[in-house]
Design a protein around this motif. Sequence first.
Motif, short mmCIF file in Angstrom:
data_model
loop_
_atom_site.label_atom_id
_atom_site.label_comp_id
_atom_site.label_asym_id
_atom_site.label_seq_id
_atom_site.Cartn_x
_atom_site.Cartn_y
_atom_site.Cartn_z
N ASP A 96 35.49 -120.58 -39.14
CA ASP A 96 35.41 -120.24 -40.42
C ASP A 96 36.84 -119.80 -40.01
N PRO A 97 37.69 -119.17 -41.41
CA PRO A 97 38.36 -118.48 -41.48
C PRO A 97 38.63 -117.20 -41.22
N CYS A 98 38.71 -116.53 -40.12
CA CYS A 98 38.74 -114.94 -39.65
C CYS A 98 39.05 -114.27 -40.83
N CYS A 104 40.37 -115.91 -33.66
CA CYS A 104 41.38 -114.93 -33.52
C CYS A 104 40.56 -113.41 -33.38
N HIS A 105 39.60 -112.69 -34.10
CA HIS A 105 38.46 -111.31 -33.84
C HIS A 105 37.51 -112.10 -32.82
N GLY A 139 42.37 -113.64 -29.68
CA GLY A 139 41.87 -114.32 -28.99
C GLY A 139 40.80 -114.45 -28.01
N THR A 140 41.63 -112.99 -27.04
CA THR A 140 40.92 -112.74 -26.71
C THR A 140 40.23 -111.33 -26.48
#
Length: 331
Positions: free
Chosen positions: A7-9, A20-21, A251-252
């Motif tokens: 899904d979109p962040c 992303c998160h 992403g990390t």
Amino acid sequence: MPVGRNDPCPCGSGKKYKQCHLRQDQVASSREHALSRSEAAAMNGLFGFAASRRFAQQLVQAFQRYWGGSYSPASASTMGADSFRRMLEWFALDYAIDEDGQRVIDLFLDEAKGAPPDVRQLLQAWAASQASAFRLTSIGPDDQVTIFDLLRQTDTEVESRFCALNAHENDLLLARVLRIEDRALLTPMTAIYPRALEEPLVAYVRRAYGFYQDEHYRADWDGFLRANGHIFQAFLLSEKADPFRDRIGLGTPYIDPARIRESLHELTQEETQERRQRQRETERRAPATKQRPSGIIVPGAPRPPSPVTGEDDNQQADDGAPRILIPGRDT
């Protein structure tokens, strides 16, 4: 609502959540679950006290110092819970809130005398701790990890459920060691970073320590880190950390404070522009006045009785006509 990996962040970046998160949120969630009952009670009590209106002015000053700039306090809403709590930990445990060097933790201990013994013991250990940089050298059973203090060059075995769940051997830890009788723990807001940052971070901190020693006779690491516990945040915000930006951040599992600083800057600029726009609107709606050599023309102002005849000039002139105020006569 739960967010799917694809899904979109929710942050609005336009990226998929997993890119992303996701990983940072997983780390934050595991931090919550790793807290013991007494740790949760101590943290909630201390952080709530530190963020109270009583210390609002000092917290704003500390906020600017920690993030290395002048930002709107409202922009703190973009930081995220983990980053805000990490700042609160430094503010409560290190930041001097008055000229006598008192800290929030000192006042909280004075006013929380009725706290359960285990919670009070934790708070006293927090008050005695200093921030430092560690290398995680091994992970053992029962959440036991061995860490090496990169500044003091000493080994310590500590309990840390959070590190046992999220860290790997040779990771860099920015943490505080709490000593309670025969136990050693890490504070809840311990931060994990990749090994690649170790060498430049230690060089940055040692250089700052050298300057501090030049100005403070017989300074030691405890005194330096108590006065400069935000030094690790300063490194992460500096250009010295720029070569490693691709290894931390979105992403990390690692939080990049420089990205948060960009958000603080953008929100502060937006707020400043909105304030200036409101000011221009107010000035535009204000009655216009014009300066003339003979006085100030005030459209629609009623005329006072003539100082010469005593007659009401309003009866001799059209209502709403400009009134010329003559300095020395009418004002």
